[in-house]
Design a protein around this motif. Structure first.
Motif, PDB file in Angstrom:
ATOM      1  N   GLU A 118       1.025  -1.340  -0.108  1.00  0.00           N
ATOM      2  CA  GLU A 118      -0.169   0.034   0.126  1.00  0.00           C
ATOM      3  C   GLU A 118       0.730   1.408   0.098  1.00  0.00           C
ATOM      4  O   GLU A 118       0.555   2.195  -0.585  1.00  0.00           O
ATOM      5  N   GLU A 119       2.094   1.034   0.766  1.00  0.00           N
ATOM      6  CA  GLU A 119       2.606   2.497   0.915  1.00  0.00           C
ATOM      7  C   GLU A 119       3.792   2.670  -0.290  1.00  0.00           C
ATOM      8  O   GLU A 119       3.717   3.792  -0.531  1.00  0.00           O
ATOM      9  N   VAL A 120       4.427   1.756  -0.852  1.00  0.00           N
ATOM     10  CA  VAL A 120       5.447   1.985  -1.880  1.00  0.00           C
ATOM     11  C   VAL A 120       5.242   1.113  -3.073  1.00  0.00           C
ATOM     12  O   VAL A 120       6.059   1.011  -3.793  1.00  0.00           O
ATOM     13  N   GLY A 121       4.287   0.016  -2.920  1.00  0.00           N
ATOM     14  CA  GLY A 121       4.077  -0.763  -4.068  1.00  0.00           C
ATOM     15  C   GLY A 121       4.992  -1.806  -4.147  1.00  0.00           C
ATOM     16  O   GLY A 121       5.114  -2.550  -5.351  1.00  0.00           O
ATOM     17  N   LEU A 122       5.553  -2.380  -3.099  1.00  0.00           N
ATOM     18  CA  LEU A 122       6.590  -3.476  -3.273  1.00  0.00           C
ATOM     19  C   LEU A 122       5.646  -4.784  -3.191  1.00  0.00           C
ATOM     20  O   LEU A 122       4.884  -5.126  -2.397  1.00  0.00           O
ATOM     21  N   SER A 123       5.523  -5.524  -4.450  1.00  0.00           N
ATOM     22  CA  SER A 123       4.985  -6.624  -4.606  1.00  0.00           C
ATOM     23  C   SER A 123       5.310  -7.816  -3.891  1.00  0.00           C
ATOM     24  O   SER A 123       6.601  -8.058  -3.680  1.00  0.00           O
ATOM     25  N   ARG A 124       4.445  -8.386  -2.996  1.00  0.00           N
ATOM     26  CA  ARG A 124       4.851  -9.623  -2.160  1.00  0.00           C
ATOM     27  C   ARG A 124       5.611 -10.706  -3.109  1.00  0.00           C
ATOM     28  O   ARG A 124       6.019 -11.663  -2.539  1.00  0.00           O
ATOM     29  N   ASP A 125       5.366 -10.593  -4.506  1.00  0.00           N
ATOM     30  CA  ASP A 125       5.870 -11.730  -5.310  1.00  0.00           C
ATOM     31  C   ASP A 125       7.359 -11.642  -5.179  1.00  0.00           C
ATOM     32  O   ASP A 125       7.982 -12.671  -5.370  1.00  0.00           O
ATOM     33  N   PHE A 126       7.959 -10.365  -4.787  1.00  0.00           N
ATOM     34  CA  PHE A 126       9.298 -10.197  -4.688  1.00  0.00           C
ATOM     35  C   PHE A 126      10.134 -10.423  -3.032  1.00  0.00           C
ATOM     36  O   PHE A 126      11.116 -10.402  -2.902  1.00  0.00           O
ATOM     37  N   VAL A 127       8.930 -10.837  -2.433  1.00  0.00           N
ATOM     38  CA  VAL A 127       9.333 -10.706  -0.920  1.00  0.00           C
ATOM     39  C   VAL A 127       9.248 -12.024  -0.352  1.00  0.00           C
ATOM     40  O   VAL A 127       8.320 -12.710  -0.495  1.00  0.00           O
ATOM     41  N   GLU A 128      10.184 -12.544   0.438  1.00  0.00           N
ATOM     42  CA  GLU A 128      10.540 -13.673   1.087  1.00  0.00           C
ATOM     43  C   GLU A 128      10.641 -13.492   2.566  1.00  0.00           C
ATOM     44  O   GLU A 128      11.688 -13.031   3.044  1.00  0.00           O
ATOM     45  N   PRO A 129       9.389 -13.563   3.385  1.00  0.00           N
ATOM     46  CA  PRO A 129       9.598 -13.225   4.681  1.00  0.00           C
ATOM     47  C   PRO A 129      10.510 -14.217   5.450  1.00  0.00           C
ATOM     48  O   PRO A 129      10.476 -15.551   5.216  1.00  0.00           O
ATOM     49  N   VAL A 130      11.331 -13.819   6.322  1.00  0.00           N
ATOM     50  CA  VAL A 130      12.075 -14.684   7.025  1.00  0.00           C
ATOM     51  C   VAL A 130      12.095 -15.185   8.438  1.00  0.00           C
ATOM     52  O   VAL A 130      12.131 -16.192   8.822  1.00  0.00           O
ATOM     53  N   GLY A 131      11.516 -14.026   9.306  1.00  0.00           N
ATOM     54  CA  GLY A 131      11.256 -14.463  10.672  1.00  0.00           C
ATOM     55  C   GLY A 131      11.061 -12.927  11.115  1.00  0.00           C
ATOM     56  O   GLY A 131      11.280 -12.170  10.826  1.00  0.00           O
ATOM     57  N   TYR A 132      10.271 -13.231  12.544  1.00  0.00           N
ATOM     58  CA  TYR A 132       9.990 -11.945  13.143  1.00  0.00           C
ATOM     59  C   TYR A 132      11.266 -11.682  14.030  1.00  0.00           C
ATOM     60  O   TYR A 132      11.795 -12.520  14.755  1.00  0.00           O
ATOM     61  N   LEU A 133      11.358 -10.399  14.150  1.00  0.00           N
ATOM     62  CA  LEU A 133      12.238  -9.745  15.156  1.00  0.00           C
ATOM     63  C   LEU A 133      11.692  -9.735  16.660  1.00  0.00           C
ATOM     64  O   LEU A 133      10.467  -9.874  16.611  1.00  0.00           O
TER      65      LEU A 133
END
Length: 223
Positions: A118-133
């Motif tokens: 929503e804020e910067v248009g970063l598509s989640r197709d490019f994002v691999e979550p690693v873990g919570y800090l």
């Protein structure tokens, strides 16, 4: 919890080592303190923690999620935003993509991914979550759960100027060098509050953003 204002020797990690350590040390277990109003989350700085205790007596400490987007370049970078100058809260400050967790969000990481889109248009197709800090409490009444994520290069951003004025990258090596972890202070309700700041060129990275980056350093870079 941070180790306030401790000076350490710099540790250099390449992209592969950084993501390997992050996957080994982080999980997607959601801390109970994210939603439990009876638990006041800590930041690690006694001054900020005291402020948060005061704020928590006056209003609920609201759950929020942010994304720490680490871009998998030969020299990894962190994507940060500059909040719009017209906002009521934290106008013009440097921040991670993120915001409050909505009822529709399946998880805190889903909230962080949604906010980044929503804020910067970063598509989640490019994002691999690693873990919570670690859960991070702010003196302005938020309990923030950061999601560390590996971002594949090649994405295009679309800035939502109602929320964000700009998005930019800072080398991970700069942010993870303790020599760049400055300690600043200001007064709040008659008490001196200390906080981290990591000025980068014309950008002043401070407060919760710098504090969360310090937590990232301590969790991933220290033994």
């Amino acid at each position: 919890m941070t180790k306030p204002f401790q000076k350490d020797e710099p540790v250099r990690l390449g992209a592969a080592d950084f993501f390997a350590r992050s996957k080994a040390r982080l999980t997607f277990d959601v801390p109970s303190a994210l939603y439990d109003p009876n638990i006041v989350p800590m930041s690690g700085d006694p001054g900020t923690d005291k402020m948060l205790e005061i704020v928590a007596r006056e209003q609920p400490v609201r759950p929020a999620a942010v994304l720490i987007p680490v871009i998998d370049r030969p020299e990894p970078t962190v994507l940060l935003t500059q909040r719009s100058a017209h906002l009521n809260d934290h106008a013009g400050q440097i921040a991670f993509p993120g915001g409050k967790i909505d009822a529709m969000d399946a998880s805190p990481r889903d909230a962080a991914l949604r906010e980044a889109e929503e804020e910067v248009g970063l598509s989640r197709d490019f994002v691999e979550p690693v873990g919570y800090l670690d859960l991070y409490g702010t003196a302005f009444g938020f309990r923030i759960l950061p999601t560390v994520a590996k971002v594949r290069p090649g994405f295009e951003l679309t800035i939502n100027h109602s929320e964000v004025d700009d998005a930019f990258e800072v080398p991970l090596s700069f942010l993870m060098d303790p020599a760049n972890h400055q300690v600043h202070s200001k007064e709040f309700r008659g008490m001196e509050r200390f906080y981290y700041a990591m000025p980068f060129a014309e950008r002043y990275i401070w407060g919760a953003t710098a504090g969360i980056l310090r937590v990232l350093y301590e969790r991933i870079y220290l033994p």
